[in-house]
Each structure stands twice: as C-alpha cells, then as structure tokens.
Enzyme design. Structure first.
Site, PDB file in Angstrom:
ATOM      1  CE1 TYR A 120      35.336  -8.819  27.754  1.00  0.00           C
ATOM      2  CE2 TYR A 120      33.061  -8.073  27.671  1.00  0.00           C
ATOM      3  CZ  TYR A 120      34.242  -8.393  27.034  1.00  0.00           C
ATOM      4  OH  TYR A 120      34.332  -8.279  25.674  1.00  0.00           O
ATOM      5  CG  ASP A 125      29.254 -12.042  34.269  1.00  0.00           C
ATOM      6  OD1 ASP A 125      29.304 -13.266  34.070  1.00  0.00           O
ATOM      7  OD2 ASP A 125      29.662 -11.185  33.460  1.00  0.00           O
ATOM      8  NE  ARG A 144      11.506  -7.437  17.283  1.00  0.00           N
ATOM      9  CZ  ARG A 144      10.242  -7.005  17.414  1.00  0.00           C
ATOM     10  NH1 ARG A 144       9.608  -7.074  18.567  1.00  0.00           N
ATOM     11  NH2 ARG A 144       9.603  -6.499  16.371  1.00  0.00           N
ATOM     12  CE  LYS A 162      33.768 -15.111  26.613  1.00  0.00           C
ATOM     13  NZ  LYS A 162      32.738 -14.108  26.514  1.00  0.00           N
TER      14      LYS A 162
HETATM   15  C1  LIG Z   1      32.734 -12.453  32.485  1.00  0.00           C
HETATM   16  C2  LIG Z   1      32.170 -11.935  31.192  1.00  0.00           C
HETATM   17  N1  LIG Z   1      30.966 -11.332  31.183  1.00  0.00           N
HETATM   18  C3  LIG Z   1      30.428 -10.845  30.054  1.00  0.00           C
HETATM   19  C4  LIG Z   1      31.079 -10.931  28.846  1.00  0.00           C
HETATM   20  C5  LIG Z   1      30.447 -10.375  27.606  1.00  0.00           C
HETATM   21  O1  LIG Z   1      29.903 -11.415  26.857  1.00  0.00           O
HETATM   22  P1  LIG Z   1      29.788 -11.403  25.258  1.00  0.00           P
HETATM   23  O2  LIG Z   1      31.173 -11.334  24.711  1.00  0.00           O
HETATM   24  O3  LIG Z   1      29.070 -12.688  24.972  1.00  0.00           O
HETATM   25  O4  LIG Z   1      28.981 -10.196  24.901  1.00  0.00           O
HETATM   26  C6  LIG Z   1      32.327 -11.549  28.798  1.00  0.00           C
HETATM   27  C7  LIG Z   1      33.059 -11.639  27.532  1.00  0.00           C
HETATM   28  O5  LIG Z   1      34.216 -11.999  27.488  1.00  0.00           O
HETATM   29  C8  LIG Z   1      32.895 -12.060  30.000  1.00  0.00           C
HETATM   30  O6  LIG Z   1      34.101 -12.642  30.032  1.00  0.00           O
END
Ligand SMILES: Cc1ncc(COP(=O)(O)O)c(C=O)c1O
Length: 383
Positions: free
Chosen positions: A100, A171, A48, A196
């Site tokens: 998101y 992000d 961890r 992604k």
């Molecule tokens: C722009 C964005 N940020 C964060 C996330 C969250 O990521 P995760 O699904 O890997 O937890 C997503 C998920 O679709 C996303 O599109």
C-alpha cells in the site's frame, strides 16, 4: 469456543454485558471511569487505556486470527506505526516492494528520518537469504499485495526470519482471516486495515494487530496507551458488528469476484489480469497452498492509452470510483494516480505498476448487474 471460523466471527471474545445482560456489548461512550477510592479502580481507569467496546472487537479479531491478543488502533497506518514503534532504534526493516502506497510513505518519510532503515524486495520472487540479510529486525509483508496481488510464501519467509532472529509481520487486509491466517503459517504479527473487509461497510477507518507472542502483545499494548492512537468506541463497535458477517460477506465477494474475473478473461480489450487463483498467475501455487479463498480484489490493464482507463473508471454506475476497498459496495480506482500516487513514478515502473492498472473491489451486489455495469463502461471507454 468452536474452532470453526463462522462461529468465531459471531462469538469469539463476546460476552453479555454483566449489569443488564445486554446481548451485544454496548458503546461505552466515556472518556473516564469512577474510582471508588483514589487509585483503586474497577479495571477501567481511562478510555485511552481500557474500553469494553474496544475489548470486544479485540477479542473477536484475536479469535479469528487464532491469536492470543489483538490490539486496536485508529487506522491501519496507526497499527503499522505501533509495530515500528516496538522496534529498537536504528532497526533494519525489509519490506515487500509492492505494498500500500501509504505504508511506503510512512516508512520512507516518517520513520526513515528517525533512523529506521528500510529496504524493499520482491519477496514473492527473490532469494530470501539475500533479500533478508542477517541483522534484519522486522520483515513487513503484504500478501496478496496492493495493488498487484503478488503472493508471498508466508511459511518460507517465516522460516528465514526464525533462522536470523527477525520478526515477521503480515498485512492480511486483502485476504482476511477467513481466507488466510498468517500466525498459523509462522508469522509473529498480523496486521489489518479494519477500514476494509473486517468492517466491510465503508463507514469507519481503523486498524488492528494480532499476535500469539505475549511479550510482543505487551509491547503493543504499551504503545497503544503510551502513543495513544486509539479508535473511538463507536468505530470499534461498528467494526465488531461488521465482523459478525465477515464469513458470509467474504464468500459472496469470492463468488462475485470469480464471475467478474471470468467476464474480464473473455473480453478482447483486457490486456492483463492480476488474480492469484488464475492457474497462469505467478502466485497460483503458493496461493493455493496458503489461502482457502481469495475474495473480490482484481487488478487488470486495458488495451489502449491511459485516457481509456480513466474514462472506464469515470463511466461505471454501480462501481464507484473511490479509494479504499472491501466494502459491500463495489469500488474501482486507478492506483497510480489515487491510492499509490505517493509512490514515485520510477518506483512504480520498477515494480510493474502500470499507470493504466485498474483495481476492482468487487462488492456483494448481484453479479449480473456488476458485469452489465462493467460492460457498459467498457463500451463508453472505447469512444
Ligand atoms: C493493504 C493495506 N494496508 C494498510 C492500509 C492502511 O490502512 P488505513 O487506510 O486504515 O490507515 C491500506 C489502506 O488502503 C491497505 O490497503
């Protein structure tokens, strides 16, 4: 190390495995490490806390974002969680209104009840002095946003944050470090859902945060170990492998995205397109300034009722109707009923997220095949 991104994708943070000379860092599939003497360890005590496979990924992403540190987590939301966990109690957070759906759900339904205060603002449009008041601890920006592809001026928000002593987290999931590097524009933290584009093959869930701030990096590293939302070694190995082709994949996503965009733009049944590199898009000027490319994310609205958009999504053969994005294969979805279903309908209306908005993640297949697929779905959805 070269400062050219294509080279960094392959070499940043990578070293040959010292015992065998293995060129690629192996998958260290172990939960613990032998200690030659009680409490004297080799630098690795427990998985961890430390794992060499994870370190190879963290080193590569730090190199791509021009950061000093990157800290990997089990998902994008786990990475976001860790950033919030570094804040003081009762912290004030300002978040972009279009983000998101899972980020908004995490903020409003997990952290708000623990005393963190969230407000939402259209940081692409509103006056920043009003949207980000003094006393704000953290500003959370997604740019381009999911799913409306709004563009926020990172340098302008960073300047406001600096003036009032707030941190800025960006992000960068949609743009990737290939097209946008928020730390170079003044952000304190850059976060990714590595599920992604970074991984790029739709076979892993992961998240990562990068920074140049040593104290912040130490706090995040502490949370990574103390809260424990760590990714497994196979997942970090796969994401690190994905990073090696990130530059070539993003170039192809961009090329195909522009082909699909041109086709959509010429189609009589397309009522609206969201893509910041269209000259009439509200985000055009800022996108041109802070991004070197865009990639394969396109949102659009079809003429006709919601049922038509649903039928369109159900009629494609190469584009798979599925949540997520950024993989080599093309995906499409209806955010209002899928990825953003957790955003209340009135909020969706307020931010301009139509129920019929279709989000495309254009993959790296042959562009003619992708357009032929969209074309046949367009015809099928007319009936
Ligand atoms: C722009 C964005 N940020 C964060 C996330 C969250 O990521 P995760 O699904 O890997 O937890 C997503 C998920 O679709 C996303 O599109």
């Amino acid at each position: 190390m070269s400062d050219r991104i294509e080279t960094r994708c392959i070499h940043a943070g990578q070293s040959h495995e010292p015992r065998t000379g293995a060129v690629m860092t192996p998958v260290f599939q172990t939960s613990t490490y032998a200690q030659p003497w009680p409490a004297q360890h080799t630098g690795y005590e427990y998985a961890r806390t430390q794992n060499p496979t994870r370190e190879a990924l963290e080193g590569c992403l730090a190199g791509l974002e021009m950061a000093t540190d990157a800290i990997a987590f089990a998902s994008g939301l786990a990475a976001t969680t860790a950033v919030i966990q570094t804040l003081p109690g009762q912290a004030r957070v300002v978040c972009i209104d279009d983000c998101y759906g899972g980020t908004r759900r995490l903020f409003n339904r997990v952290f708000a009840k623990m005393g963190v205060n969230f407000t939402y603002a259209d940081l692409a449009k509103e006056a920043l002095d009003q949207a980000i008041p003094e006393g704000t601890h953290l500003v959370w920006v997604e740019t381009p946003t999911n799913p409306l592809l709004k563009v926020v001026d990172i340098a302008a928000v960073a300047a406001r944050c600096k003036a009032i002593g707030a941190r800025l987290a960006v992000d960068n999931t949609f743009a990737t470090p290939i097209f946008q590097r928020p730390l170079e524009l003044g952000a304190d933290l850059v976060m990714h859902s590595s599920t992604k584009y970074l991984n790029g093959h739709s076979d892993v869930v992961g998240g990562i945060v990068a920074t140049r701030d040593a104290a912040l990096a130490a706090d995040l590293r502490f949370v990574q170990n103390a809260a424990g939302a760590v990714p497994g070694p196979w997942d970090t190995w796969l994401i690190n492998r994905g990073l090696k082709t990130l530059a070539v994949r993003m170039a192809r996503h961009e090329e195909n995205g522009r082909r699909v965009l041109a086709w959509l733009g010429a189609h009589a049944d397309v009522a609206r397109i969201h893509y910041p590199l269209l000259p009439n898009d509200p985000g055009y000027a800022v996108a041109k300034r802070q991004m070197s490319g865009f990639g394969g994310m396109i949102s659009f609205v079809l003429d006709g009722p919601l049922a038509r958009a649903e039928k369109f999504c159900a009629s494609t053969r190469l584009f798979t109707c599925a949540e997520s994005l950024g993989g080599v294969e093309s995906l499409l979805e209806l955010p209002a009923t899928m990825t953003h279903a957790s955003v209340p309908a009135d909020v969706r209306r307020e931010i301009g997220l139509d129920d019929g908005l279709i989000r495309l993640s254009v993959g790296i297949e042959n562009a003619d095949d992708l357009i032929a697929d969209l074309d046949q779905a367009m015809v099928a959805s007319q009936g």
